[in-house]
Design an enzyme around this catalytic site. Structure first.
Site, mmCIF file in Angstrom:
data_model
loop_
_atom_site.group_PDB
_atom_site.id
_atom_site.type_symbol
_atom_site.label_atom_id
_atom_site.label_comp_id
_atom_site.label_asym_id
_atom_site.label_seq_id
_atom_site.Cartn_x
_atom_site.Cartn_y
_atom_site.Cartn_z
ATOM 1 N N ASP A 34 -67.332 2.868 88.484
ATOM 2 C CA ASP A 34 -68.303 3.759 89.120
ATOM 3 C C ASP A 34 -68.286 3.548 90.635
ATOM 4 O OD1 ASP A 34 -68.936 4.524 86.626
ATOM 5 O OD2 ASP A 34 -70.993 3.732 86.617
ATOM 6 N N TYR A 35 -68.131 2.276 91.041
ATOM 7 C CA TYR A 35 -68.130 1.949 92.462
ATOM 8 C C TYR A 35 -66.976 2.667 93.169
ATOM 9 C CZ TYR A 35 -67.775 -0.627 96.811
ATOM 10 O OH TYR A 35 -67.711 -0.926 98.135
ATOM 11 N N ASP A 36 -65.761 2.556 92.599
ATOM 12 C CA ASP A 36 -64.603 3.208 93.235
ATOM 13 C C ASP A 36 -64.780 4.729 93.285
ATOM 14 O OD1 ASP A 36 -63.449 0.807 93.710
ATOM 15 O OD2 ASP A 36 -62.202 0.817 91.893
ATOM 16 N N PHE A 37 -65.382 5.256 92.213
ATOM 17 C CA PHE A 37 -65.625 6.702 92.189
ATOM 18 C C PHE A 37 -66.568 7.096 93.330
ATOM 19 C CE2 PHE A 37 -67.845 10.555 90.937
ATOM 20 C CZ PHE A 37 -66.794 11.358 90.500
ATOM 21 N N LEU A 84 -77.047 35.801 67.422
ATOM 22 C CA LEU A 84 -76.386 35.719 66.120
ATOM 23 C C LEU A 84 -77.407 36.009 65.040
ATOM 24 C CD1 LEU A 84 -74.484 32.364 66.672
ATOM 25 C CD2 LEU A 84 -73.435 34.607 66.454
ATOM 26 N N GLU A 113 -68.468 25.927 63.698
ATOM 27 C CA GLU A 113 -68.807 25.152 64.904
ATOM 28 C C GLU A 113 -70.240 24.668 64.821
ATOM 29 O OE1 GLU A 113 -68.344 27.901 68.134
ATOM 30 O OE2 GLU A 113 -66.360 28.488 67.438
ATOM 31 N N LYS A 115 -73.992 24.517 66.108
ATOM 32 C CA LYS A 115 -74.859 25.438 66.846
ATOM 33 C C LYS A 115 -75.715 24.595 67.801
ATOM 34 C CE LYS A 115 -77.845 29.428 66.367
ATOM 35 N NZ LYS A 115 -78.796 29.044 67.389
ATOM 36 N N ARG A 136 -78.957 34.113 79.890
ATOM 37 C CA ARG A 136 -78.913 35.250 78.969
ATOM 38 C C ARG A 136 -79.883 36.356 79.392
ATOM 39 N NH1 ARG A 136 -81.280 36.992 74.206
ATOM 40 N NH2 ARG A 136 -79.805 38.035 72.847
ATOM 41 N N GLU A 172 -73.354 26.745 76.034
ATOM 42 C CA GLU A 172 -74.757 26.329 75.924
ATOM 43 C C GLU A 172 -75.014 25.181 76.886
ATOM 44 O OE1 GLU A 172 -76.156 28.248 73.715
ATOM 45 O OE2 GLU A 172 -78.022 27.308 73.062
ATOM 46 N N TYR A 222 -71.534 22.664 76.447
ATOM 47 C CA TYR A 222 -70.401 22.929 75.560
ATOM 48 C C TYR A 222 -70.107 24.417 75.626
ATOM 49 C CZ TYR A 222 -70.402 18.323 73.480
ATOM 50 O OH TYR A 222 -70.298 16.976 73.291
ATOM 51 N N LYS A 311 -78.872 28.100 59.753
ATOM 52 C CA LYS A 311 -79.846 27.220 60.426
ATOM 53 C C LYS A 311 -80.269 26.120 59.462
ATOM 54 C CE LYS A 311 -82.106 28.491 63.851
ATOM 55 N NZ LYS A 311 -82.575 29.343 64.813
ATOM 56 N N CYS A 405 -117.116 34.895 71.774
ATOM 57 C CA CYS A 405 -116.169 34.205 72.653
ATOM 58 C C CYS A 405 -116.660 32.763 72.890
ATOM 59 C CB CYS A 405 -116.053 34.945 73.980
ATOM 60 S SG CYS A 405 -115.019 34.065 75.163
ATOM 61 N N CYS A 408 -117.632 32.553 76.798
ATOM 62 C CA CYS A 408 -118.693 33.301 77.480
ATOM 63 C C CYS A 408 -119.719 33.888 76.521
ATOM 64 C CB CYS A 408 -118.092 34.392 78.374
ATOM 65 S SG CYS A 408 -117.384 35.751 77.452
ATOM 66 N N CYS A 423 -111.871 38.880 73.468
ATOM 67 C CA CYS A 423 -113.144 38.931 74.161
ATOM 68 C C CYS A 423 -113.080 40.093 75.149
ATOM 69 C CB CYS A 423 -113.366 37.611 74.909
ATOM 70 S SG CYS A 423 -114.692 37.738 76.123
ATOM 71 N N CYS A 429 -115.417 36.705 81.905
ATOM 72 C CA CYS A 429 -115.111 35.544 81.061
ATOM 73 C C CYS A 429 -114.211 34.570 81.857
ATOM 74 C CB CYS A 429 -114.420 36.053 79.802
ATOM 75 S SG CYS A 429 -113.914 34.766 78.681
HETATM 76 S S1 IVH Z 1 -71.395 32.277 69.553
HETATM 77 C C1 IVH Z 1 -71.723 36.903 70.246
HETATM 78 N N1 IVH Z 1 -71.337 29.719 69.104
HETATM 79 O O1 IVH Z 1 -76.858 30.557 69.566
HETATM 80 C C2 IVH Z 1 -72.451 35.646 69.976
HETATM 81 N N2 IVH Z 1 -73.381 30.668 69.873
HETATM 82 O O2 IVH Z 1 -78.580 32.619 68.189
HETATM 83 C C3 IVH Z 1 -71.868 34.543 70.729
HETATM 84 N N3 IVH Z 1 -75.168 29.036 70.205
HETATM 85 O O3 IVH Z 1 -77.187 32.942 72.086
HETATM 86 C C4 IVH Z 1 -72.524 33.283 70.394
HETATM 87 N N4 IVH Z 1 -74.025 27.263 69.602
HETATM 88 O O4 IVH Z 1 -76.880 30.526 72.775
HETATM 89 C C5 IVH Z 1 -72.099 30.761 69.498
HETATM 90 N N5 IVH Z 1 -71.107 27.474 68.683
HETATM 91 C C6 IVH Z 1 -71.856 28.483 69.089
HETATM 92 C C7 IVH Z 1 -73.200 28.337 69.486
HETATM 93 C C8 IVH Z 1 -73.941 29.459 69.871
HETATM 94 C C9 IVH Z 1 -75.191 27.706 70.045
HETATM 95 C C10 IVH Z 1 -76.335 29.823 70.634
HETATM 96 C C11 IVH Z 1 -76.056 30.844 71.693
HETATM 97 C C12 IVH Z 1 -76.509 32.154 71.151
HETATM 98 C C13 IVH Z 1 -77.431 31.732 70.057
HETATM 99 C C14 IVH Z 1 -77.491 32.791 68.994
#
Ligand code: IVH
Length: 695
Positions: A34-37, A84, A113, A115, A136, A172, A222, A311, A405, A408, A423, A429
């Site tokens: 870290d120091y050299d960096f 999604l 992948e 989420k 977004r 993200e 990521y 989910k 209320c 008030c 109210c 109020c």
């Molecule tokens: S693909 C066209 N891949 O989930 C859609 N989204 O509920 C492109 N998210 O708005 C999204 N991990 O913010 C994608 N591996 C992943 C993700 C991912 C998290 C989020 C993203 C998106 C939301 C959708």
């Protein structure tokens, strides 16, 4: 050192630092201390200080932060940012896979992948340099947060290798657990409210004005999707692997799956392993791998048909309901909030949960002392999802909604068709009065920086302000010396304890307040209209109404029907605007604000060259080749025209793209309204595309 030598050394240092940065943050394989960096970075910073014109936007020094963004510019997304479709059970995933296999000829591969549970971001790269990072927002426009995003070490500022000239990377922004904990400890020390969860903390951080503070907070990123006009890769997986070569942080936990069994194994694995990750994920994303197949499957209005999010089930806890508070919001809406026996849930202590409205309490048949189940499904506010009836005592008392209320004493009323009670004493109020003033001074409204919730409370308690117009009558002598210890309410969620803070008006505070009130007199009309706090009139609607009507006097005169002609203004908004301006007390406030010098008229355009559509009411319909519909509408506004949503005898012309609605076509013909094609519109305005408005 000569400038030439400095230039060469800066380039050399930038390469070395970028490389170490990549090794440290992305590969997790550092090769220097870290120091050299730090030594290398200090050398770069000092050279850039000596020769400031040699600083480039992709220099590693930009990651240190320091740039201040007063207001984030709104930027239109070249490709909309969709969401999604979600599913919570595996049957829906099986349905999704079989639906896709049925509608596509031949084999279909899927990519699974993680989420990431953070804030989505769109990164634009031109010739290998990060040009813009945009949130977004509403999916078609977001905030330009580039300065802040540059402080995130896993986001490359310059790419390496065989990258295309222009593309967007979607990803993200997340806050790892260790950064989250550190920040909350610091905030507690400072007496500031803590963040409810890492997603909230990430969202709050990327919108900070001071990028140095963003750098301190150690966000991470990521990336998971690439977008460009002529995609050189056949599959999503290939595109991610290419992105990884160019320097992006692509998760190593990606699986190429061929059938539902492989997909299910990935889901099951991560439902367990996620607990060991150093950041939050809230599910698994399953995407069709082949871009041509993605294209074939297409999109719904909100999400791609080629992807789905599974989910994870939210974590649940059981605890006792102690009491119920009834909170009064800015518009008078009463929200019941449950006080619970503290319980640990997904890493935080839950003490409060929302009960939404009277219907929700009735549906649960909630009684005091009930044992309730509490869930935190990624939402900011925990919710009560059920009651354990077996634990209920015979003599327990049902929770009943208040009829007056709590602040008030005014009897509550309910709007037909709405679950909420409110109210009606809006001008008398206290929480409604204070809430309206807090909204008025907020950043996106009048932006009176030196006032805040605490100071408003002190001014209100001292009878110095009872409405927002009173702010402009304040005098230095009234402010100087005011003092009070107040309870700062938890601004992020319902989880945390209130914090006590001493608010005092010293000389500088009083000066700053008066100065920012003076400055606010220059705030443009659209924001003043938003600041008035008319129910349902958000920032965008206020802009559309201000553009369409031009002045508050025109709005005051406008009928509900006329207001409904404005883009995005429906019955509910139009009635609310009318109700606001039909109240003499609001007209009095507006008159006082006018007399104080606030802007109640849209600024006149100065250049006639850019004003070629002035006074024209235009309807845009169908889809276009050179523009998105939103872009055409923006262009019309930029050129002084007014967008209206339906054709009437007052419409000057219609711009029709492909697939213009047949009803609209008929109406235009019946009323003899000219219909312009996209080409004719281009010829009229001289704009071939919306590039000027885009960037
Ligand atoms: S693909 C066209 N891949 O989930 C859609 N989204 O509920 C492109 N998210 O708005 C999204 N991990 O913010 C994608 N591996 C992943 C993700 C991912 C998290 C989020 C993203 C998106 C939301 C959708």
């Amino acid at each position: 050192m000569t400038k030439e030598e400095a230039k060469a050394r800066i380039a050399e240092l930038s390469d070395i630092i970028d490389n170490h940065n990549y090794r440290y943050y992305i590969l997790a394989q550092p090769t220097i201390s870290d120091y050299d960096f730090d030594m290398l970075m200090n050398e770069l910073l000092s050279l850039e200080q000596q020769f400031p014109d040699l600083i480039t936007e992709s220099s590693p020094s930009q990651r240190v932060g320091g740039g201040i963004t007063k207001e984030f510019a709104t930027v239109r997304h070249k490709y909309p940012m969709l969401s999604l479709s979600n599913s919570y059970n595996k049957e829906e995933i099986i349905d999704f896979i079989s639906r896709i296999k049925k509608s596509i000829d031949g084999p279909v591969d899927f990519v699974c992948e993680l989420k990431f549970d953070g804030v989505s971001i769109s990164l634009t790269y031109e010739k290998g340099i990060l040009r813009r990072a945009v949130t977004r927002g509403d999916g078609s426009r977001g905030d330009d947060v580039t300065t802040n995003i540059k402080t995130i070490h896993t986001i490359p500022l310059r790419l390496k290798g065989d990258y295309p000239d222009f593309f967007e990377m979607r990803g993200e922004i997340i806050m790892p657990h260790n950064s989250f904990e550190k920040i909350n400890i610091e905030r507690e020390d400072l007496g500031l409210p803590t963040f409810a969860n890492p997603r909230n903390a990430a969202a709050g951080t990327i919108k900070l004005q001071d990028s140095k503070e963003v750098a301190n907070r150690r966000l991470d990123n990521y990336c998971y999707y690439m977008m460009m006009d002529d995609m050189p890769y056949k599959t999503h997986y290939e595109s991610l692997m290419a992105a990884r070569r160019w320097g992006f942080n692509i998760s190593e936990h990606i699986a190429l799956c061929h059938d539902i069994d492989e997909i299910e194994s990935f889901i099951n694995l991560w439902d367990v392993k996620r607990k060991a990750l150093s950041f939050d994920i809230d599910g698994i994303v399953i995407k069709v791998n082949d871009f041509a197949q993605q294209e074939e499957l297409g999109y719904t209005a909100k999400s791609p048909r080629w992807a789905i999010a599974y989910k994870f089930k939210a974590e649940e806890a059981h605890t006792k309901l102690l009491s119920v508070d009834f909170q009064v919001g800015r518009h008078g809406t009463i929200t019941p909030v449950a006080n619970l026996e503290p319980v640990q849930l997904a890493g935080t202590t839950v003490k409060r949960a929302t009960l939404h409205n009277a219907d929700f309490i009735k549906q649960l048949d909630l009684h005091y002392d009930d044992v309730v189940s509490v869930e935190k499904g990624g939402e900011i506010i925990p919710k009560i999802t059920g009651v354990d009836l077996q634990c209920r005592k015979d003599n327990s008392i049902p929770v009943s909604f208040v009829s007056k209320c709590p602040e008030c004493g005014t009897p509550l009323v309910q709007t037909e068709g709405e679950a909420a009670w409110y109210c009606p004493n809006s001008l008398g109020c206290p929480p409604q009065i204070k809430g309206r003033i807090e909204h008025f001074i907020s950043r996106k409204a009048m932006n009176i920086e030196s006032l805040g919730e605490g100071k408003i409370e002190v001014l209100f308690d001292n009878h110095l302000v009872n409405n927002y117009a009173d702010l402009y009558d304040l005098k230095y002598e009234q402010l100087y010396g005011l003092e009070k210890v107040i309870e700062i309410k938890d601004e992020y969620n319902l989880l945390q304890e209130p914090v006590l803070r001493k608010v005092s008006f010293k000389q500088k505070t009083a000066d700053n307040i008066l100065e920012s009130l003076q400055k606010s007199k220059k705030v443009p009309f659209a924001r003043v209209l938003f600041a008035l706090g008319i129910k349902y009139v958000g920032e965008t609607t206020a802009k559309l109404i201000a553009n369409a009507e031009g002045s508050v006097d025109n709005i005051i005169k406008a009928s509900t029907e006329e207001l409904k002609q404005i883009d995005e203004v429906g019955e509910k908004i139009a009635l609310s605007v009318r109700e606001f301006f039909d109240d003499e007390r609001n007209i009095d406030l507006v008159n006082r604000l006018k007399a104080a010098g606030l802007q109640f008229e849209q600024e006149k355009r100065t250049s006639t060259e850019n004003n070629i559509l002035a006074g024209k009411s235009i309807v845009v319909s169908g889809s276009f080749t050179n523009f998105s519909r939103e872009e055409i509408k923006q262009l019309i506004e930029d050129l002084g025209g007014k967008n209206v949503s339906s054709i009437s005898s007052k419409t000057d012309f219609v711009v029709a793209g492909e697939k213009m609605g047949p009803e609209k076509k008929k109406k235009a013909e019946a009323l003899n309204i000219p219909v312009l094609s996209e080409e004719e519109f281009i010829a009229m305005t001289g704009r071939k595309n919306s590039m000027l408005t885009l960037f």
